[in-house]
Design a protein around this motif. Sequence first.
Motif, PDB file in Angstrom:
ATOM      1  N   ASN A   1      24.002 -51.994 -30.068  1.00 36.65           N
ATOM      2  CA  ASN A   1      22.940 -51.731 -29.103  1.00 36.65           C
ATOM      3  C   ASN A   1      23.257 -52.343 -27.735  1.00 36.65           C
ATOM      4  O   ASN A   1      23.632 -53.511 -27.641  1.00 36.65           O
ATOM      5  CB  ASN A   1      21.631 -52.311 -29.651  1.00 36.65           C
ATOM      6  CG  ASN A   1      20.415 -51.833 -28.884  1.00 36.65           C
ATOM      7  OD1 ASN A   1      20.527 -51.124 -27.893  1.00 36.65           O
ATOM      8  ND2 ASN A   1      19.244 -52.234 -29.353  1.00 36.65           N
TER       9      ASN A   1
ATOM     10  N   ARG B   1      25.940 -44.925 -21.342  1.00 33.16           N
ATOM     11  CA  ARG B   1      25.221 -46.191 -21.278  1.00 33.16           C
ATOM     12  C   ARG B   1      23.756 -46.020 -21.664  1.00 33.16           C
ATOM     13  O   ARG B   1      23.179 -46.869 -22.351  1.00 33.16           O
ATOM     14  CB  ARG B   1      25.332 -46.787 -19.883  1.00 33.16           C
ATOM     15  CG  ARG B   1      26.720 -47.341 -19.584  1.00 33.16           C
ATOM     16  CD  ARG B   1      26.822 -47.879 -18.186  1.00 33.16           C
ATOM     17  NE  ARG B   1      28.130 -48.478 -17.951  1.00 33.16           N
ATOM     18  CZ  ARG B   1      28.531 -48.935 -16.772  1.00 33.16           C
ATOM     19  NH1 ARG B   1      27.737 -48.842 -15.720  1.00 33.16           N
ATOM     20  NH2 ARG B   1      29.730 -49.470 -16.633  1.00 33.16           N
TER      21      ARG B   1
ATOM     22  N   THR C   1      21.693 -47.586 -25.146  1.00 33.04           N
ATOM     23  CA  THR C   1      20.498 -48.449 -25.144  1.00 33.04           C
ATOM     24  C   THR C   1      19.460 -47.967 -26.143  1.00 33.04           C
ATOM     25  O   THR C   1      18.580 -48.736 -26.540  1.00 33.04           O
ATOM     26  CB  THR C   1      19.855 -48.508 -23.738  1.00 33.04           C
ATOM     27  OG1 THR C   1      19.395 -47.211 -23.361  1.00 33.04           O
ATOM     28  CG2 THR C   1      20.842 -49.029 -22.711  1.00 33.04           C
ATOM     29  N   GLU C   2      19.539 -46.711 -26.541  1.00 32.41           N
ATOM     30  CA  GLU C   2      18.646 -46.161 -27.567  1.00 32.41           C
ATOM     31  C   GLU C   2      19.458 -45.240 -28.465  1.00 32.41           C
ATOM     32  O   GLU C   2      19.312 -44.016 -28.428  1.00 32.41           O
ATOM     33  CB  GLU C   2      17.476 -45.411 -26.921  1.00 32.41           C
ATOM     34  CG  GLU C   2      16.554 -46.288 -26.091  1.00 32.41           C
ATOM     35  CD  GLU C   2      15.360 -45.520 -25.537  1.00 32.41           C
ATOM     36  OE1 GLU C   2      15.176 -44.355 -25.938  1.00 32.41           O
ATOM     37  OE2 GLU C   2      14.635 -46.081 -24.705  1.00 32.41           O
TER      38      GLU C   2
ATOM     39  N   GLN D   1      26.362 -58.396 -25.022  1.00 30.44           N
ATOM     40  CA  GLN D   1      25.982 -57.087 -24.492  1.00 30.44           C
ATOM     41  C   GLN D   1      27.112 -56.537 -23.629  1.00 30.44           C
ATOM     42  O   GLN D   1      27.393 -57.054 -22.554  1.00 30.44           O
ATOM     43  CB  GLN D   1      24.715 -57.215 -23.655  1.00 30.44           C
ATOM     44  CG  GLN D   1      23.500 -57.641 -24.455  1.00 30.44           C
ATOM     45  CD  GLN D   1      22.866 -56.485 -25.195  1.00 30.44           C
ATOM     46  OE1 GLN D   1      22.203 -55.651 -24.603  1.00 30.44           O
ATOM     47  NE2 GLN D   1      23.093 -56.439 -26.491  1.00 30.44           N
TER      48      GLN D   1
ATOM     49  N   ASP E   1      21.031 -52.434 -25.132  1.00 32.23           N
ATOM     50  CA  ASP E   1      19.755 -52.627 -24.440  1.00 32.23           C
ATOM     51  C   ASP E   1      19.726 -54.005 -23.784  1.00 32.23           C
ATOM     52  O   ASP E   1      19.524 -55.018 -24.452  1.00 32.23           O
ATOM     53  CB  ASP E   1      18.607 -52.480 -25.442  1.00 32.23           C
ATOM     54  CG  ASP E   1      17.242 -52.634 -24.790  1.00 32.23           C
ATOM     55  OD1 ASP E   1      17.183 -52.880 -23.568  1.00 32.23           O
ATOM     56  OD2 ASP E   1      16.232 -52.514 -25.511  1.00 32.23           O
ATOM     57  N   ARG E   2      19.903 -54.030 -22.472  1.00 33.74           N
ATOM     58  CA  ARG E   2      19.963 -55.305 -21.763  1.00 33.74           C
ATOM     59  C   ARG E   2      18.592 -55.863 -21.412  1.00 33.74           C
ATOM     60  O   ARG E   2      18.494 -56.896 -20.736  1.00 33.74           O
ATOM     61  CB  ARG E   2      20.813 -55.154 -20.497  1.00 33.74           C
ATOM     62  CG  ARG E   2      22.306 -55.092 -20.800  1.00 33.74           C
ATOM     63  CD  ARG E   2      23.127 -55.172 -19.545  1.00 33.74           C
ATOM     64  NE  ARG E   2      24.532 -55.420 -19.856  1.00 33.74           N
ATOM     65  CZ  ARG E   2      25.491 -55.502 -18.938  1.00 33.74           C
ATOM     66  NH1 ARG E   2      25.198 -55.344 -17.651  1.00 33.74           N
ATOM     67  NH2 ARG E   2      26.738 -55.739 -19.281  1.00 33.74           N
ATOM     68  N   THR E   3      17.525 -55.194 -21.838  1.00 31.26           N
ATOM     69  CA  THR E   3      16.197 -55.762 -21.631  1.00 31.26           C
ATOM     70  C   THR E   3      15.884 -56.819 -22.684  1.00 31.26           C
ATOM     71  O   THR E   3      14.909 -57.549 -22.552  1.00 31.26           O
ATOM     72  CB  THR E   3      15.118 -54.669 -21.675  1.00 31.26           C
ATOM     73  OG1 THR E   3      15.097 -54.061 -22.978  1.00 31.26           O
ATOM     74  CG2 THR E   3      15.383 -53.597 -20.626  1.00 31.26           C
TER      75      THR E   3
ATOM     76  N   LYS F   1      17.914 -49.153 -19.216  1.00 35.53           N
ATOM     77  CA  LYS F   1      17.834 -50.471 -19.824  1.00 35.53           C
ATOM     78  C   LYS F   1      19.134 -51.247 -19.693  1.00 35.53           C
ATOM     79  O   LYS F   1      19.252 -52.361 -20.198  1.00 35.53           O
ATOM     80  CB  LYS F   1      17.461 -50.333 -21.302  1.00 35.53           C
ATOM     81  CG  LYS F   1      16.061 -49.779 -21.529  1.00 35.53           C
ATOM     82  CD  LYS F   1      15.762 -49.690 -23.010  1.00 35.53           C
ATOM     83  CE  LYS F   1      14.361 -49.167 -23.253  1.00 35.53           C
ATOM     84  NZ  LYS F   1      14.046 -49.066 -24.698  1.00 35.53           N
ATOM     85  N   ALA F   2      20.112 -50.639 -19.037  1.00 31.54           N
ATOM     86  CA  ALA F   2      21.372 -51.329 -18.745  1.00 31.54           C
ATOM     87  C   ALA F   2      21.605 -51.189 -17.236  1.00 31.54           C
ATOM     88  O   ALA F   2      20.669 -51.281 -16.457  1.00 31.54           O
ATOM     89  CB  ALA F   2      22.514 -50.747 -19.569  1.00 31.54           C
TER      90      ALA F   2
END
Length: 398
Positions: free
Chosen positions: A152, A85, A89-90, A164, A154-156, A59-60
């Motif tokens: 967080n 990384r 993201t989680e 971010q 999470d780049r989504t 997600k990154a």
Amino acid sequence: MKTDSPAAGAGEFRACRPLATLAKVAPHLGRLGITRVASQTGLDRLGIPVWCAFAPNAKAIVIAQGKGLDHGSARVSAVMEAVERIVATEPGCRLELATASDHAGAGRRYHCLDGLIARHQMPLSAVERVAWVEADDLVSDGRIWLPFDAVNFDRTRLVPRYWQSSDGLASGNTAKEAILHGLLERVERDALALWTVTSGRRRFARRIDTDRITFAPVLDLLSKVKKAGLQLCLLDITTDLGIPCVAALLAPENLGHGIRYVDLTLGAGAALTPEGAITRALLEAVQSRMTFIAGARDDLLPSVFERAAELAHLAAFSAPACIAADDMPTFHAVTTHSALDLTIRQLATRGVSELFCVELGHDWLPVNVVKVFAPQLENPDGARRLRFGPRALSRSLQ
């Protein structure tokens, strides 16, 4: 535990050797989504080890890179970069929905991290209910609540409230090891930000004389740079914080017209010793060079390869080398614990009273992943509402 890592002399302070770390995390790579680890070293004529780790569904950033004085160190560096990384993201930390007023009413300490608010976003209001995570206060040994969105990675998320960034994100065999490296990265980024806003030739006034370096690992790196037909500029960018910081610029021997941004690579490093800072900065510049050579990073746009080199950086190579590495500050530590304690105390004595750390890892993961925050220090360039903090604004006016 005293480190037995071959890179300990460069200020690594690792609890075990790189391949021992790899043996611990290898059984969990599939669960993390890391599908491949490969050497990129042969793509460049330098011969300095650079490896990469692939996580196609991350997600990154999908491709993580690592560098080192040897292949084992570079391989583990890439894996751990990917691990931290992915975990970020989680994160595995416990969340609590609350408002800033709730924290204040309950007598709990909190920090809204307004300096990390994303571009076009507004700071948290006192009555806005969001997710918070509890962090360690490294200076007071207490606890403090921070907004989870700042943690967080999470780049989504299309419209994140906070910037971010992997800044201050670090992993290690132990929590203290991870915190130390996350903290030193924040010191490095602060120094690099202040160096960037320094005007004119003052930026290159403290060039390090490579002929006076005696540290064997650095001499080996310097020899490889020379054999590859490249030139190097090392700069002492240590700030008022007093922790050794170095910037390294790598460029072709010919700096004539047409040199591109990707031909001139920059790396920076902070450590408790000048040798450690130089090693980190030089390896970072080598890794940046490999990033452009491989061209596989999913956040690397084609337009980057068409940009001209920054003229200000070219001036560095004509600056006189007047600084000896031995004249830079040095802190003596033999364990991760003592190195971390020294770093925190040094920052506190220089007025840095806000140092926070969030543990992000999961119980099943045999290494630690942390996110370190230092709100009073400067951040690297990024999509933030506030580009500069007080330290950078003050430096730019000098």
